[in-house]
Design a protein around this motif. Structure first.
Motif, PDB file in Angstrom:
ATOM      1  N   GLU A  43      -6.431 -15.346  13.026  1.00 53.48           N
ATOM      2  CA  GLU A  43      -7.771 -15.022  12.532  1.00 53.48           C
ATOM      3  C   GLU A  43      -7.823 -14.898  11.013  1.00 53.48           C
ATOM      4  N   ILE A  44      -6.800 -14.314  10.442  1.00 57.95           N
ATOM      5  CA  ILE A  44      -6.832 -14.061   9.013  1.00 57.95           C
ATOM      6  C   ILE A  44      -6.607 -15.358   8.236  1.00 57.95           C
ATOM      7  N   THR A  45      -7.286 -15.489   7.118  1.00 54.13           N
ATOM      8  CA  THR A  45      -7.160 -16.709   6.326  1.00 54.13           C
ATOM      9  C   THR A  45      -6.036 -16.571   5.304  1.00 54.13           C
ATOM     10  N   PRO A  46      -5.511 -17.691   4.823  1.00 51.42           N
ATOM     11  CA  PRO A  46      -4.497 -17.611   3.763  1.00 51.42           C
ATOM     12  C   PRO A  46      -5.001 -16.864   2.530  1.00 51.42           C
ATOM     13  N   ASP A  47      -6.277 -17.047   2.201  1.00 53.31           N
ATOM     14  CA  ASP A  47      -6.824 -16.338   1.040  1.00 53.31           C
ATOM     15  C   ASP A  47      -6.818 -14.828   1.263  1.00 53.31           C
ATOM     16  N   GLN A  48      -7.160 -14.394   2.475  1.00 53.96           N
ATOM     17  CA  GLN A  48      -7.152 -12.967   2.786  1.00 53.96           C
ATOM     18  C   GLN A  48      -5.727 -12.411   2.752  1.00 53.96           C
ATOM     19  N   PHE A  49      -4.800 -13.197   3.264  1.00 53.28           N
ATOM     20  CA  PHE A  49      -3.399 -12.779   3.248  1.00 53.28           C
ATOM     21  C   PHE A  49      -2.911 -12.594   1.810  1.00 53.28           C
ATOM     22  N   GLU A  50      -3.228 -13.573   0.965  1.00 50.13           N
ATOM     23  CA  GLU A  50      -2.798 -13.504  -0.427  1.00 50.13           C
ATOM     24  C   GLU A  50      -3.479 -12.356  -1.163  1.00 50.13           C
ATOM     25  N   SER A  51      -4.751 -12.151  -0.890  1.00 45.85           N
ATOM     26  CA  SER A  51      -5.489 -11.072  -1.545  1.00 45.85           C
ATOM     27  C   SER A  51      -4.887  -9.708  -1.198  1.00 45.85           C
ATOM     28  N   THR A  52      -4.497  -9.541   0.057  1.00 46.63           N
ATOM     29  CA  THR A  52      -3.874  -8.284   0.482  1.00 46.63           C
ATOM     30  C   THR A  52      -2.543  -8.083  -0.222  1.00 46.63           C
ATOM     31  N   TRP A  53      -1.763  -9.151  -0.336  1.00 45.12           N
ATOM     32  CA  TRP A  53      -0.477  -9.077  -1.050  1.00 45.12           C
ATOM     33  C   TRP A  53      -0.692  -8.713  -2.512  1.00 45.12           C
ATOM     34  N   PRO A  78      -2.891  -7.377  14.518  1.00 41.25           N
ATOM     35  CA  PRO A  78      -4.133  -7.268  13.739  1.00 41.25           C
ATOM     36  C   PRO A  78      -3.924  -6.866  12.286  1.00 41.25           C
ATOM     37  N   PHE A  79      -2.705  -6.472  11.937  1.00 40.71           N
ATOM     38  CA  PHE A  79      -2.434  -6.011  10.580  1.00 40.71           C
ATOM     39  C   PHE A  79      -1.327  -6.820   9.925  1.00 40.71           C
ATOM     40  N   VAL A  80      -1.263  -8.097  10.256  1.00 44.14           N
ATOM     41  CA  VAL A  80      -0.162  -8.930   9.763  1.00 44.14           C
ATOM     42  C   VAL A  80      -0.125  -8.980   8.236  1.00 44.14           C
ATOM     43  N   ALA A  81      -1.268  -9.101   7.591  1.00 39.54           N
ATOM     44  CA  ALA A  81      -1.303  -9.183   6.129  1.00 39.54           C
ATOM     45  C   ALA A  81      -0.916  -7.850   5.498  1.00 39.54           C
ATOM     46  N   PHE A  82      -1.476  -6.783   6.028  1.00 41.64           N
ATOM     47  CA  PHE A  82      -1.204  -5.454   5.486  1.00 41.64           C
ATOM     48  C   PHE A  82       0.261  -5.075   5.677  1.00 41.64           C
ATOM     49  N   ALA A  83       0.799  -5.372   6.861  1.00 40.37           N
ATOM     50  CA  ALA A  83       2.194  -5.046   7.140  1.00 40.37           C
ATOM     51  C   ALA A  83       3.137  -5.822   6.223  1.00 40.37           C
ATOM     52  N   ALA A  84       2.849  -7.103   6.034  1.00 42.33           N
ATOM     53  CA  ALA A  84       3.693  -7.910   5.151  1.00 42.33           C
ATOM     54  C   ALA A  84       3.663  -7.368   3.728  1.00 42.33           C
ATOM     55  N   ALA A  85       2.472  -7.005   3.268  1.00 42.05           N
ATOM     56  CA  ALA A  85       2.338  -6.496   1.898  1.00 42.05           C
ATOM     57  C   ALA A  85       3.037  -5.158   1.725  1.00 42.05           C
ATOM     58  N   LYS A  86       2.869  -4.252   2.680  1.00 41.63           N
ATOM     59  CA  LYS A  86       3.461  -2.920   2.567  1.00 41.63           C
ATOM     60  C   LYS A  86       4.977  -2.953   2.745  1.00 41.63           C
ATOM     61  N   ALA A  87       5.462  -3.848   3.574  1.00 42.90           N
ATOM     62  CA  ALA A  87       6.909  -3.959   3.746  1.00 42.90           C
ATOM     63  C   ALA A  87       7.574  -4.413   2.447  1.00 42.90           C
ATOM     64  N   VAL A  88       6.944  -5.363   1.760  1.00 40.92           N
ATOM     65  CA  VAL A  88       7.501  -5.833   0.494  1.00 40.92           C
ATOM     66  C   VAL A  88       7.358  -4.763  -0.585  1.00 40.92           C
ATOM     67  N   LEU A  89       6.263  -4.010  -0.564  1.00 43.38           N
ATOM     68  CA  LEU A  89       6.114  -2.915  -1.525  1.00 43.38           C
ATOM     69  C   LEU A  89       7.243  -1.902  -1.351  1.00 43.38           C
ATOM     70  N   ARG A  90       7.641  -1.666  -0.118  1.00 41.10           N
ATOM     71  CA  ARG A  90       8.775  -0.764   0.138  1.00 41.10           C
ATOM     72  C   ARG A  90      10.040  -1.292  -0.538  1.00 41.10           C
ATOM     73  N   SER A  91      10.252  -2.590  -0.480  1.00 44.06           N
ATOM     74  CA  SER A  91      11.416  -3.180  -1.143  1.00 44.06           C
ATOM     75  C   SER A  91      11.313  -3.074  -2.658  1.00 44.06           C
ATOM     76  N   VAL A  92      10.100  -3.204  -3.170  1.00 42.27           N
ATOM     77  CA  VAL A  92       9.879  -3.018  -4.610  1.00 42.27           C
ATOM     78  C   VAL A  92      10.286  -1.599  -5.009  1.00 42.27           C
ATOM     79  N   ALA A  93       9.852  -0.609  -4.223  1.00 42.13           N
ATOM     80  CA  ALA A  93      10.198   0.781  -4.517  1.00 42.13           C
ATOM     81  C   ALA A  93      11.710   0.988  -4.476  1.00 42.13           C
ATOM     82  N   GLN A  94      12.362   0.429  -3.480  1.00 42.81           N
ATOM     83  CA  GLN A  94      13.818   0.562  -3.373  1.00 42.81           C
ATOM     84  C   GLN A  94      14.514  -0.054  -4.582  1.00 42.81           C
TER      85      GLN A  94
END
Length: 253
Positions: free
Chosen positions: A110-120, A160-176
């Motif tokens: 359902e989510i578009t590539p633009d929405q995925f990128e915007s969330t990231w 339903p939260f694929v974009a948000f989960a991907a973004a937050k998981a990478v943010l966790r790596s940024v913090a580490q």
């Protein structure tokens, strides 16, 4: 020696200690609660959010009993962040909090590539840009605290939260990565996983039925979360926390 904060500490030459809070929106939200908590301890609070009217309204409130500066802007834009850093109030930067983000709901089909990128961009790239701008100021002050707001999605994904989960998981790596690079230089980097709904304006407006179903203390109170951020800032360097999770006592996990 790494910095150990003192509430309301002042530097005679350069002024009060400064806390920079990015990701401030609703008056009844986590960003606003964080700003109030650090202002309560006597720090000068620099408030950043994309909605200039809300940022200015909050700083007017904080200025009645403390010192606050409105720095509206978009922390996902490098040029905007460069401007914000230049406009930070005088005084040693002791605390920098990245609380920005954007949750877009939609399954992988359902989510578009633009929405995925915007969330990231708003949740991950912005966190990197913000931290990259804050660290030199924290180092120049002799050390301080860099805090990232995470979520359940930082640890596990759901359709339903694929974009948000991907973004937050990478943010966790940024913090580490920031913690491993700059911890030994006196910067306490912590990642806070907020596991549950926050009892704020956003949830109450978009999902009032969920708020009602949660019942008493079934949601995280913004002020309670903010208290944990303050305690992280106060930790002694011999026992720093890098990651912790917060959830209501009713929340399953």
């Amino acid at each position: 020696m790494a910095f150990e904060s003192t509430p309301g500490r002042k530097n005679e030459q350069s002024g009060r200690d400064v806390a920079w809070i990015a990701g401030v929106g609703a008056e009844a939200g986590l960003g606003a609660a964080l700003s109030r908590r650090f202002a309560q301890e006597g720090l000068t609070v620099a408030v950043t959010g994309r909605n200039a009217d809300r940022v200015r309204s909050l700083t007017q409130e904080l200025s009645r009993g403390g010192v606050a500066h409105a720095l509206p802007g978009d922390v996902s834009e490098p040029q905007d962040v460069a401007r914000l850093v230049a406009e930070l109030p005088k005084g040693p930067l002791r605390v920098a909090v990245f609380n920005a983000g954007n949750a877009v709901r939609g399954t992988p089909l359902e989510i578009t590539p633009d929405q995925f990128e915007s969330t990231w961009r708003s949740s991950t790239l912005a966190g990197f840009i913000f931290a990259r701008a804050a660290v030199p100021r924290l180092l120049a002050a002799g050390g301080g605290t860099l805090l990232f707001t995470g979520a359940t999605a930082s640890l596990r994904g759901r359709g339903p939260f694929v974009a948000f989960a991907a973004a937050k998981a990478v943010l966790r790596s940024v913090a580490q990565s920031f913690a491993r690079e700059y911890g030994s230089q006196g910067i306490h980097v912590a990642h806070v996983i907020v596991d549950g709904g926050i009892d704020g304006e956003r949830l109450r407006s978009v999902a009032p039925q969920a708020v009602a179903a949660a019942g008493a203390d079934g949601l995280l109170r913004p002020e309670a979360i903010a208290e944990t951020y303050w305690q992280l800032h106060r930790q002694h360097r011999s026992a720093w926390t890098h990651e912790l999770d917060l959830r209501p006592y009713k929340e399953p996990f």
